[in-house]
Design an enzyme around this catalytic site. Structure first.
Site, PDB file in Angstrom:
ATOM      1  N   SER A   1      -2.385  -7.367  -3.887  1.00  0.00           N
ATOM      2  CA  SER A   1      -2.198  -8.776  -4.297  1.00  0.00           C
ATOM      3  C   SER A   1      -0.938  -9.380  -3.671  1.00  0.00           C
ATOM      4  CB  SER A   1      -2.206  -8.928  -5.827  1.00  0.00           C
ATOM      5  OG  SER A   1      -1.415  -7.989  -6.501  1.00  0.00           O
TER       6      SER A   1
ATOM      7  N   SER B   1       0.856  -1.180   0.000  1.00  0.00           N
ATOM      8  CA  SER B   1       0.000   0.000   0.000  1.00  0.00           C
ATOM      9  C   SER B   1       0.904   1.246   0.000  1.00  0.00           C
ATOM     10  CB  SER B   1      -0.874  -0.001   1.267  1.00  0.00           C
ATOM     11  OG  SER B   1      -1.643   1.171   1.318  1.00  0.00           O
ATOM     12  N   GLY B   2       0.644   2.160  -0.886  1.00  0.00           N
ATOM     13  CA  GLY B   2       1.456   3.384  -0.965  1.00  0.00           C
ATOM     14  C   GLY B   2       2.699   3.250  -1.823  1.00  0.00           C
TER      15      GLY B   2
ATOM     16  N   LYS C   1       1.006   2.009  -7.069  1.00  0.00           N
ATOM     17  CA  LYS C   1       0.222   1.274  -8.078  1.00  0.00           C
ATOM     18  C   LYS C   1      -0.838   2.166  -8.728  1.00  0.00           C
ATOM     19  CE  LYS C   1      -1.043  -1.738  -4.946  1.00  0.00           C
ATOM     20  NZ  LYS C   1      -0.357  -1.101  -3.799  1.00  0.00           N
TER      21      LYS C   1
HETATM   22  P1  ADP Z   1      -0.819   2.431  -4.011  1.00  0.00           P
HETATM   23  O1  ADP Z   1      -1.852   2.506  -5.110  1.00  0.00           O
HETATM   24  O2  ADP Z   1       0.277   1.470  -4.319  1.00  0.00           O
HETATM   25  O3  ADP Z   1      -1.411   2.216  -2.651  1.00  0.00           O
HETATM   26  P2  ADP Z   1      -0.593   5.275  -4.415  1.00  0.00           P
HETATM   27  O4  ADP Z   1      -0.391   5.408  -5.885  1.00  0.00           O
HETATM   28  O5  ADP Z   1      -1.975   5.515  -3.873  1.00  0.00           O
HETATM   29  O6  ADP Z   1      -0.073   3.838  -3.955  1.00  0.00           O
HETATM   30  O7  ADP Z   1       0.411   6.227  -3.623  1.00  0.00           O
HETATM   31  C1  ADP Z   1       1.767   6.332  -3.974  1.00  0.00           C
HETATM   32  C2  ADP Z   1       2.320   7.641  -3.442  1.00  0.00           C
HETATM   33  O8  ADP Z   1       3.709   7.701  -3.752  1.00  0.00           O
HETATM   34  C3  ADP Z   1       1.668   8.864  -4.068  1.00  0.00           C
HETATM   35  O9  ADP Z   1       1.552   9.859  -3.083  1.00  0.00           O
HETATM   36  C4  ADP Z   1       2.686   9.258  -5.141  1.00  0.00           C
HETATM   37  O10 ADP Z   1       2.627  10.628  -5.452  1.00  0.00           O
HETATM   38  C5  ADP Z   1       4.001   8.883  -4.483  1.00  0.00           C
HETATM   39  N1  ADP Z   1       5.108   8.590  -5.420  1.00  0.00           N
HETATM   40  C6  ADP Z   1       6.342   9.099  -5.376  1.00  0.00           C
HETATM   41  N2  ADP Z   1       7.129   8.639  -6.370  1.00  0.00           N
HETATM   42  C7  ADP Z   1       6.356   7.795  -7.076  1.00  0.00           C
HETATM   43  C8  ADP Z   1       6.585   7.001  -8.242  1.00  0.00           C
HETATM   44  N3  ADP Z   1       7.760   6.987  -8.864  1.00  0.00           N
HETATM   45  N4  ADP Z   1       5.583   6.250  -8.696  1.00  0.00           N
HETATM   46  C9  ADP Z   1       4.377   6.251  -8.060  1.00  0.00           C
HETATM   47  N5  ADP Z   1       4.088   6.976  -6.969  1.00  0.00           N
HETATM   48  C10 ADP Z   1       5.064   7.763  -6.472  1.00  0.00           C
END
Ligand code: ADP
Length: 174
Positions: free
Chosen positions: A85, A13-14, A17
């Site tokens: 996943s 998470s975070g 994706k």
């Molecule tokens: P997930 O869907 O995996 O839970 P999110 O996309 O919601 O993650 O959150 C990812 C966070 O990381 C966002 O705040 C995004 O701006 C930050 N981030 C920093 N660098 C990247 C990167 N290279 N790719 C994707 N997200 C990034």
């Protein structure tokens, strides 16, 4: 008709994706692809509403996502899935039913994901307000052989998108 395939994101998470899948969608559409994103959080409010986070429910959630993604893929749609996943076995099950399967490991350390804490979930998990949170008190099995690895602590969103597009070109999907 363009060839359909599943682009399967997996990561903590975070890890990024949702962000990467949303940045990728217009790029694929610009190349003539039909695209559908099955985002973990969105799926849990409809397709998998009522499921929890036990191993069994997580597996059911991922199998459902895999099933729908497969239906889309065989009809020429690029099905992007963006759910944690966490279990390799279930990801492999989906790979086994889908001839066109591209796994993307969205890699970021637990420390980085926790520092981002996009939805405030890690803080709640640390306080014990959420039980069985992936990476804290539930396992995450990193894929041993993903087609693509996006290291979101080192690579920008744009770099991750470019990396995915060039791999998809190399594999003949776009
Ligand atoms: P997930 O869907 O995996 O839970 P999110 O996309 O919601 O993650 O959150 C990812 C966070 O990381 C966002 O705040 C995004 O701006 C930050 N981030 C920093 N660098 C990247 C990167 N290279 N790719 C994707 N997200 C990034």
């Amino acid at each position: 008709m363009n060839k359909g395939f599943i682009l399967w994101f997996t990561g903590l998470s975070g890890s990024g994706k949702t962000t990467i899948s949303q940045a990728l969608e217009p790029e694929l559409k610009a190349r003539g692809c039909k695209v559908e994103i099955l985002d973990g959080d969105v799926v849990r409010t409809n397709l998998s509403k009522g499921l929890g986070f036990s191993k069994e429910d997580r597996d059911t959630n991922i199998r459902r996502i895999g099933f729908v993604a497969h239906l889309l893929s065989r009809n020429g749609v690029v099905a992007i899935t963006a759910a944690i996943s966490p279990y390799q076995a279930i990801r492999d099950e989906v790979r086994a039913i889908e001839p066109n399967f591209v796994e993307v490991y969205v890699k970021a350390s637990l420390e980085a994901c926790e520092a981002r804490d996009v939805k405030g979930m890690y803080a709640k998990a640390r306080k014990g307000e959420i039980k069985g949170f992936t990476g804290i008190d539930d396992p995450y099995e990193a894929p041993p052989n993903p087609e693509i690895i996006c290291c979101t602590e080192k690579e920008s969103v744009t770099e991750c998108v470019e990396k995915i597009l060039s791999k998809l070109e190399e594999l003949g999907y776009i």
